[in-house]
Design a protein around this motif. Structure first.
Motif, PDB file in Angstrom:
ATOM      1  N   ASP A  98      33.910  16.756  28.962  1.00 20.14           N
ATOM      2  CA  ASP A  98      33.504  17.784  27.999  1.00 20.14           C
ATOM      3  C   ASP A  98      33.574  19.177  28.622  1.00 20.14           C
ATOM      4  OD1 ASP A  98      32.995  15.867  26.051  1.00 20.14           O
ATOM      5  OD2 ASP A  98      30.870  15.711  26.558  1.00 20.14           O
ATOM      6  N   LEU A  99      33.155  19.282  29.872  1.00 20.45           N
ATOM      7  CA  LEU A  99      33.232  20.565  30.558  1.00 20.45           C
ATOM      8  C   LEU A  99      34.672  21.022  30.701  1.00 20.45           C
ATOM      9  CD1 LEU A  99      31.972  22.882  32.177  1.00 20.45           C
ATOM     10  CD2 LEU A  99      31.999  21.376  34.193  1.00 20.45           C
ATOM     11  N   ALA A 100      35.562  20.100  31.050  1.00 19.50           N
ATOM     12  CA  ALA A 100      36.982  20.433  31.192  1.00 19.50           C
ATOM     13  C   ALA A 100      37.555  20.948  29.878  1.00 19.50           C
ATOM     14  CB  ALA A 100      37.759  19.207  31.667  1.00 19.50           C
ATOM     15  N   ALA A 101      37.199  20.303  28.774  1.00 18.35           N
ATOM     16  CA  ALA A 101      37.679  20.750  27.469  1.00 18.35           C
ATOM     17  C   ALA A 101      37.191  22.165  27.178  1.00 18.35           C
ATOM     18  CB  ALA A 101      37.212  19.785  26.383  1.00 18.35           C
ATOM     19  N   GLY A 102      35.930  22.446  27.543  1.00 10.53           N
ATOM     20  CA  GLY A 102      35.395  23.782  27.331  1.00 10.53           C
ATOM     21  C   GLY A 102      36.100  24.826  28.178  1.00 10.53           C
ATOM     22  N   LEU A 103      36.401  24.511  29.408  1.00 17.50           N
ATOM     23  CA  LEU A 103      37.092  25.458  30.284  1.00 17.50           C
ATOM     24  C   LEU A 103      38.505  25.751  29.785  1.00 17.50           C
ATOM     25  CD1 LEU A 103      35.965  24.124  33.781  1.00 17.50           C
ATOM     26  CD2 LEU A 103      35.106  26.142  32.574  1.00 17.50           C
ATOM     27  N   LEU A 104      39.182  24.722  29.287  1.00 19.21           N
ATOM     28  CA  LEU A 104      40.519  24.938  28.735  1.00 19.21           C
ATOM     29  C   LEU A 104      40.459  25.821  27.495  1.00 19.21           C
ATOM     30  CD1 LEU A 104      42.069  21.378  29.197  1.00 19.21           C
ATOM     31  CD2 LEU A 104      42.685  23.464  30.436  1.00 19.21           C
ATOM     32  N   GLU A 105      39.427  25.616  26.667  1.00 14.32           N
ATOM     33  CA  GLU A 105      39.260  26.484  25.500  1.00 14.32           C
ATOM     34  C   GLU A 105      39.025  27.923  25.939  1.00 14.32           C
ATOM     35  OE1 GLU A 105      36.533  26.903  21.444  1.00 14.32           O
ATOM     36  OE2 GLU A 105      35.862  25.606  23.081  1.00 14.32           O
ATOM     37  N   LEU A 106      38.251  28.099  26.999  1.00 14.09           N
ATOM     38  CA  LEU A 106      37.968  29.443  27.499  1.00 14.09           C
ATOM     39  C   LEU A 106      39.240  30.171  27.923  1.00 14.09           C
ATOM     40  CD1 LEU A 106      36.000  31.657  28.358  1.00 14.09           C
ATOM     41  CD2 LEU A 106      35.608  30.380  30.494  1.00 14.09           C
ATOM     42  N   THR A 107      40.208  29.452  28.492  1.00 11.83           N
ATOM     43  CA  THR A 107      41.450  30.105  28.927  1.00 11.83           C
ATOM     44  C   THR A 107      42.227  30.695  27.761  1.00 11.83           C
ATOM     45  OG1 THR A 107      42.782  28.073  28.802  1.00 11.83           O
ATOM     46  CG2 THR A 107      41.684  28.546  30.898  1.00 11.83           C
ATOM     47  N   ALA A 115      30.237  33.725  22.423  1.00 16.89           N
ATOM     48  CA  ALA A 115      31.628  34.063  22.762  1.00 16.89           C
ATOM     49  C   ALA A 115      32.627  33.361  21.845  1.00 16.89           C
ATOM     50  CB  ALA A 115      31.912  33.702  24.213  1.00 16.89           C
ATOM     51  N   GLY A 116      32.119  32.543  20.912  1.00 20.38           N
ATOM     52  CA  GLY A 116      33.001  31.833  19.989  1.00 20.38           C
ATOM     53  C   GLY A 116      33.524  30.522  20.534  1.00 20.38           C
ATOM     54  N   LEU A 117      32.901  30.025  21.574  1.00 19.63           N
ATOM     55  CA  LEU A 117      33.318  28.765  22.183  1.00 19.63           C
ATOM     56  C   LEU A 117      32.487  27.615  21.626  1.00 19.63           C
ATOM     57  CD1 LEU A 117      33.459  30.279  25.748  1.00 19.63           C
ATOM     58  CD2 LEU A 117      35.457  29.416  24.512  1.00 19.63           C
ATOM     59  N   ARG A 118      33.103  26.455  21.513  1.00 17.85           N
ATOM     60  CA  ARG A 118      32.412  25.303  20.948  1.00 17.85           C
ATOM     61  C   ARG A 118      31.368  24.768  21.922  1.00 17.85           C
ATOM     62  NH1 ARG A 118      37.770  22.002  19.492  1.00 17.85           N
ATOM     63  NH2 ARG A 118      38.348  23.136  21.379  1.00 17.85           N
TER      64      ARG A 118
END
Length: 282
Positions: free
Chosen positions: A177-186, A251-254
């Motif tokens: 889940d953290l990895a998915a969030g970091l990819l979204e952040l990029t 920040a608009g992140l899930r």
């Protein structure tokens, strides 16, 4: 291409599994303490997972921890800035004192109590000064490497009872889940450059261990509560390290899923073997 230094750990593995655009490299392939812009020439972004994470060992090896956790991220951030590419640096709840009683906001005062926390905080400063992003997380577990979930699964299969501290509170976070969030952040890259990303909700290590036993189909009453004082360690652990996700959502992140549902999904995905086939202690 998204370059991931320190990419052979649990988070790096999940980043690579989630995106074909990720190139996860080991510390042997890319030493962040010696990195230059030339090492990043083909990257469109960098997610730094390289870290000295031996919390207790850092108490007597702070120079090495400082090199990896502070100097390296600073060099990476400067190199990324010179190339005009975004950098995301993964940090930790250990930058806080652990004396709080409500989830820590990104604006709250820091006050690390350990060498590990001090070196990670200095890394944050250097990354932010160079214009990079810092994402603090906590209590991470995943399929690869050693972590609390895998240890509890091993102990469930080898001991009649297990004692786990019940006076430390945090938010268990599945690395997937953290990895998915970091990819979204990029792809979002909001103005706010200091963020927190953990699973929603909070629990203690004791309650977390009970949940692991439940997921394995084992009797959770075999997990017994104890105190931090019962198991003294060289480095102090934060008593309270819940991180607020308010800045992340703003920040608009899930938001990441709740820790309990994430644990169920992680076990179903094979983070640990079913009862009777738990992985050995590492």
């Amino acid at each position: 291409m998204i370059l991931v230094p320190g990419g052979r750990g649990q988070l790096g593995h999940d980043l690579a599994a989630l995106s074909a655009d990720v190139r996860a490299v080991s510390s042997a392939e890319l030493d962040v303490t010696k990195v230059t812009a030339a090492d990043l020439a083909s990257a469109a972004a960098v997610i730094n997972c390289a870290a000295y994470t031996a919390v207790d060992a850092a108490e007597t090896d702070e120079d090495r921890a400082f090199a990896v956790n502070a100097v390296g991220p600073g060099l990476l951030a400067e190199a990324c800035a010179s190339l005009g590419i975004p950098m995301i640096h993964v940090s930790t709840d250990y930058v806080f004192s652990g004396e709080g009683t409500r989830p820590y906001e990104t604006s709250d005062p820091v006050g690390p109590k350990s060498a590990y926390g001090r070196t990670k905080l200095e890394g944050e400063h250097r990354v932010l000064e160079a214009g990079g992003y810092v994402v603090r997380t906590a209590w991470v577990y995943g399929e690869h490497g050693s972590n609390f979930v895998k240890t509890m699964a091993a102990l469930e299969s080898s001991r009649p009872t297990v004692s786990v501290v019940d006076d430390q509170t945090g938010s268990p976070t599945w690395s997937h889940d953290l990895a998915a969030g970091l990819l979204e952040l990029t792809s979002v890259l909001p103005p706010q450059r200091l963020l927190h990303a953990t699973s929603a909700g909070e629990t203690t290590w004791f309650r977390f261990a009970q949940a692991v036993f439940e997921e394995l189909g084992a009797d959770s009453t075999r997990v017994r509560p104890c105190t931090t004082a019962d198991f003294p360690r060289p480095a102090p652990r934060p008593a309270y390290s819940v991180l607020s996700g308010a800045a992340w959502s703003a920040a608009g992140l899930r938001p990441l899923p709740h820790w309990r549902s994430a644990l169920s999904a992680a076990v179903e995905a094979g983070v640990v073997a079913p009862r009777g086939g738990a992985a050995p202690l590492e």
